[in-house]
Structure formats: structure tokens, C-alpha cells
Design an enzyme around this catalytic site. Structure first.
Site, PDB file in Angstrom:
ATOM      1  N   ASP A   1      34.892  33.333  42.749  1.00 21.54           N
ATOM      2  CA  ASP A   1      35.448  34.614  41.903  1.00 21.54           C
ATOM      3  C   ASP A   1      34.462  35.655  41.455  1.00 21.54           C
ATOM      4  O   ASP A   1      33.206  35.592  41.654  1.00 21.54           O
ATOM      5  CB  ASP A   1      35.659  33.717  40.402  1.00 21.54           C
TER       6      ASP A   1
ATOM      7  N   ASP B   1      23.415  30.330  46.971  1.00 30.60           N
ATOM      8  CA  ASP B   1      22.776  31.817  46.848  1.00 30.60           C
ATOM      9  C   ASP B   1      21.223  31.778  46.761  1.00 30.60           C
ATOM     10  O   ASP B   1      20.266  31.639  47.571  1.00 30.60           O
ATOM     11  CB  ASP B   1      23.525  32.443  46.015  1.00 30.60           C
TER      12      ASP B   1
ATOM     13  N   PHE C   1      28.512  40.458  47.920  1.00 27.19           N
ATOM     14  CA  PHE C   1      29.239  39.741  46.838  1.00 27.19           C
ATOM     15  C   PHE C   1      30.683  39.152  47.447  1.00 27.19           C
ATOM     16  O   PHE C   1      31.688  40.407  47.573  1.00 27.19           O
ATOM     17  CB  PHE C   1      29.284  40.223  45.527  1.00 27.19           C
TER      18      PHE C   1
ATOM     19  N   LYS D   1      34.178  25.926  39.140  1.00 28.39           N
ATOM     20  CA  LYS D   1      35.325  25.597  39.810  1.00 28.39           C
ATOM     21  C   LYS D   1      35.181  26.235  41.187  1.00 28.39           C
ATOM     22  O   LYS D   1      36.205  25.946  41.922  1.00 28.39           O
ATOM     23  CB  LYS D   1      36.193  26.671  39.037  1.00 28.39           C
TER      24      LYS D   1
ATOM     25  N   LYS E   1      23.906  32.083  51.654  1.00 28.12           N
ATOM     26  CA  LYS E   1      23.312  33.251  51.797  1.00 28.12           C
ATOM     27  C   LYS E   1      21.766  33.045  51.886  1.00 28.12           C
ATOM     28  O   LYS E   1      21.014  33.376  51.000  1.00 28.12           O
ATOM     29  CB  LYS E   1      23.897  34.070  50.500  1.00 28.12           C
TER      30      LYS E   1
ATOM     31  N   ARG F   1      39.748  33.794  42.804  1.00 23.47           N
ATOM     32  CA  ARG F   1      39.469  32.765  43.325  1.00 23.47           C
ATOM     33  C   ARG F   1      40.775  32.232  44.396  1.00 23.47           C
ATOM     34  O   ARG F   1      40.369  31.494  45.408  1.00 23.47           O
ATOM     35  CB  ARG F   1      39.527  31.684  41.951  1.00 23.47           C
TER      36      ARG F   1
HETATM   37  P1  IMP Z   1      22.801  30.140  43.338  1.00 21.85           P
HETATM   38  O1  IMP Z   1      22.492  29.198  41.994  1.00 21.85           O
HETATM   39  O2  IMP Z   1      21.963  31.265  43.196  1.00 21.85           O
HETATM   40  O3  IMP Z   1      22.471  29.379  44.546  1.00 21.85           O
HETATM   41  O4  IMP Z   1      24.201  30.472  43.180  1.00 21.85           O
HETATM   42  C1  IMP Z   1      25.176  29.454  43.316  1.00 21.85           C
HETATM   43  C2  IMP Z   1      26.522  29.967  42.298  1.00 21.85           C
HETATM   44  O5  IMP Z   1      26.501  31.398  42.207  1.00 21.85           O
HETATM   45  C3  IMP Z   1      27.782  29.585  43.382  1.00 21.85           C
HETATM   46  O6  IMP Z   1      28.282  28.400  43.019  1.00 21.85           O
HETATM   47  C4  IMP Z   1      28.628  30.737  42.764  1.00 21.85           C
HETATM   48  O7  IMP Z   1      29.430  30.338  41.586  1.00 21.85           O
HETATM   49  C5  IMP Z   1      27.770  32.004  42.443  1.00 21.85           C
HETATM   50  N1  IMP Z   1      27.613  33.118  43.521  1.00 21.85           N
HETATM   51  C6  IMP Z   1      26.625  33.376  44.499  1.00 21.85           C
HETATM   52  N2  IMP Z   1      27.120  34.018  45.290  1.00 21.85           N
HETATM   53  C7  IMP Z   1      28.266  34.465  44.947  1.00 21.85           C
HETATM   54  C8  IMP Z   1      29.134  35.605  45.500  1.00 21.85           C
HETATM   55  O8  IMP Z   1      29.109  36.307  46.254  1.00 21.85           O
HETATM   56  N3  IMP Z   1      30.458  35.418  45.015  1.00 21.85           N
HETATM   57  C9  IMP Z   1      30.869  34.747  43.876  1.00 21.85           C
HETATM   58  N4  IMP Z   1      29.942  33.884  43.196  1.00 21.85           N
HETATM   59  C10 IMP Z   1      28.624  33.593  43.990  1.00 21.85           C
END
Ligand code: IMP
Ligand code: MG
Length: 179
Positions: free
Chosen positions: A158, A102, A151, A42, A130, A164
Site C-alpha cells: 500500500d 526493504d 516505491f 496487511k 529491495k 493493496r
Molecule cells: P523493512 O522493515 O524496511 O524491511 O520494510 C518492510 C515493510 O515496509 C514492508 O512490509 C512494507 O509494509 C513496507 N514497504 C517497504 N517498501 C515498500 C514499498 O515499496 N511499497 C509499499 N510498502 C513498502
């Protein structure tokens, strides 16, 4: 400001201005083409709505639901596809959009998935990046803001499904999740 927010990292005005700039850049790159923007639910919903309303090339939207997180604040390393796009993506210019890149695992997994679907092109856009948290090589084609390793919540992001709907990006107080 919400009482569980430590501080606002990106306010609403700055956020919307930058997203409009991204829309202009994206529209320029797709000049003469049509784009199918696919938002990852979402989290990407608010970013995607803001972005697509400012795009000037013919644009369609669709959604995909994946998860990599559960309810914690760090990645599980595994990405599950929960439900898929409603339309065939063959021969379309697909732009996958997410709230934040991330570890990079989510965007990488989704790109690998769409690479098997005969799209005309695949590009990736993240509202937030990030960079220092990457576990895999992943550079989104478009990103709004590079942010530090904090975070954050709001504008779609969220913590355990809360926050959100906040209209800004805020750093969540550690006391909320460090229990
Ligand atoms: P990745 O697969 O580690 O790149 O993470 C992507 C997903 O992790 C994003 O779509 C978010 O849902 C979640 N995410 C990563 N960092 C944050 C944050 O700081 N706050 C909230 N959700 C996060
Ligand atoms: Mg997400």
C-alpha cells in the site's frame, strides 16, 4: 491500469507463476514436515494466500501485525508488534512471510521475536526483495523477485492504505507522494 501507477513492474501472470514456483521450492524443503506460515498483516496477505494454496506439505496459517512505516515511504527504524499470533508456536516449523524486504528491520525484528519462542525452525520468505536498501544484515530464505529502489504498490502493498487490491505490482507515480 490505475491512473496513479507510473508503470507495471510485475504483471499478475508473472507474479503468480513465480509464487507457485516458490511454493514448490518451499514444499520440497519441508518434505515430511508440517509448516506454520505466519503472514505479516496487511501487506503479506495476498502473497500468503497465493503461496499457501500451492504448498503441498501440511500447512497451517496465522497472522501477526507489526508496523515499521507509518504513512510515509521510508522506514522509521522502529518496529511495533500490534497483535500476535493466536496459537503457540513452540516446536513448529515457522515460515514468516512478508510482502517486501526493504531495510530488513521488520523481518529481523520478527525473527528475533520468534527466536525466543522455541520454534522447531524459523525461515523467512519475502515476495519482493529491495536488496540495495538494507540497513541491517538480512537475507530471506526465499524471495520472489529482486526489485530496484522504487516505491511499489499492489498485491498487498500500500501507500497510506490505498492500492493493496491491485492485482499486479506497480511503481507509484512520484507526484502521489512528493508533495
Ligand atoms: P523493512 O522493515 O524496511 O524491511 O520494510 C518492510 C515493510 O515496509 C514492508 O512490509 C512494507 O509494509 C513496507 N514497504 C517497504 N517498501 C515498500 C514499498 O515499496 N511499497 C509499499 N510498502 C513498502
Ligand atoms: Mg508491511
Amino acid at each position: 491500469m490505475h491512473p496513479n501507477i507510473e508503470r507495471i513492474l510485475i504483471d499478475e501472470t508473472t507474479l503468480k507463476k513465480r509464487i507457485a514456483e516458490m511454493a514448490a521450492e518451499i514444499s520440497k524443503d519441508y518434505e515430511g514436515e508440517e509448516v506454520l506460515v505466519i503472514g505479516l498483516l496487511k501487506g503479506a496477505a495476498y502473497f500468503m494466500m497465493e503461496l499457501t494454496q500451492h504448498m503441498t506439505v501440511p500447512t497451517q496459517i496465522d497472522f501477526l501485525k507489526v508496523s515499521s512505516y507509518g504513512s510515509g515511504t521510508s522506514t522509521t527504524g522502529k518496529v511495533d508488534i500490534h497483535f500476535d499470533t493466536s496459537r503457540n508456536v513452540a516446536n513448529k516449523n515457522v515460515l514468516i512471510v512478508d510482502d517486501v524486504c526493504d531495510s530488513g528491520l521488520t523481518l529481523k525484528a520478527v525473527r528475533d521475536l520468534f527466536a525466543q519462542r522455541n520454534c522447531k525452525s524459523i525461515r523467512l520468505a519475502a515476495m519482493l526483495d529491495k536488496k540495495e536498501r538494507r540497513l541491517v544484515k538480512m537475507v530471506p530464505d526465499y524471495y520472489g523477485f529482486v526489485i530496484p529502489d522504487e516505491f511499489v504498490v499492489g498485491f498487498g502493498l500500500d501507500y497510506d492504505e490505498d492500492y493493496r487490491t491491485l492485482p499486479y505490482i506497480g511503481i507509484l507515480k512520484r507526484s502521489v507522494y512528493d508533495k
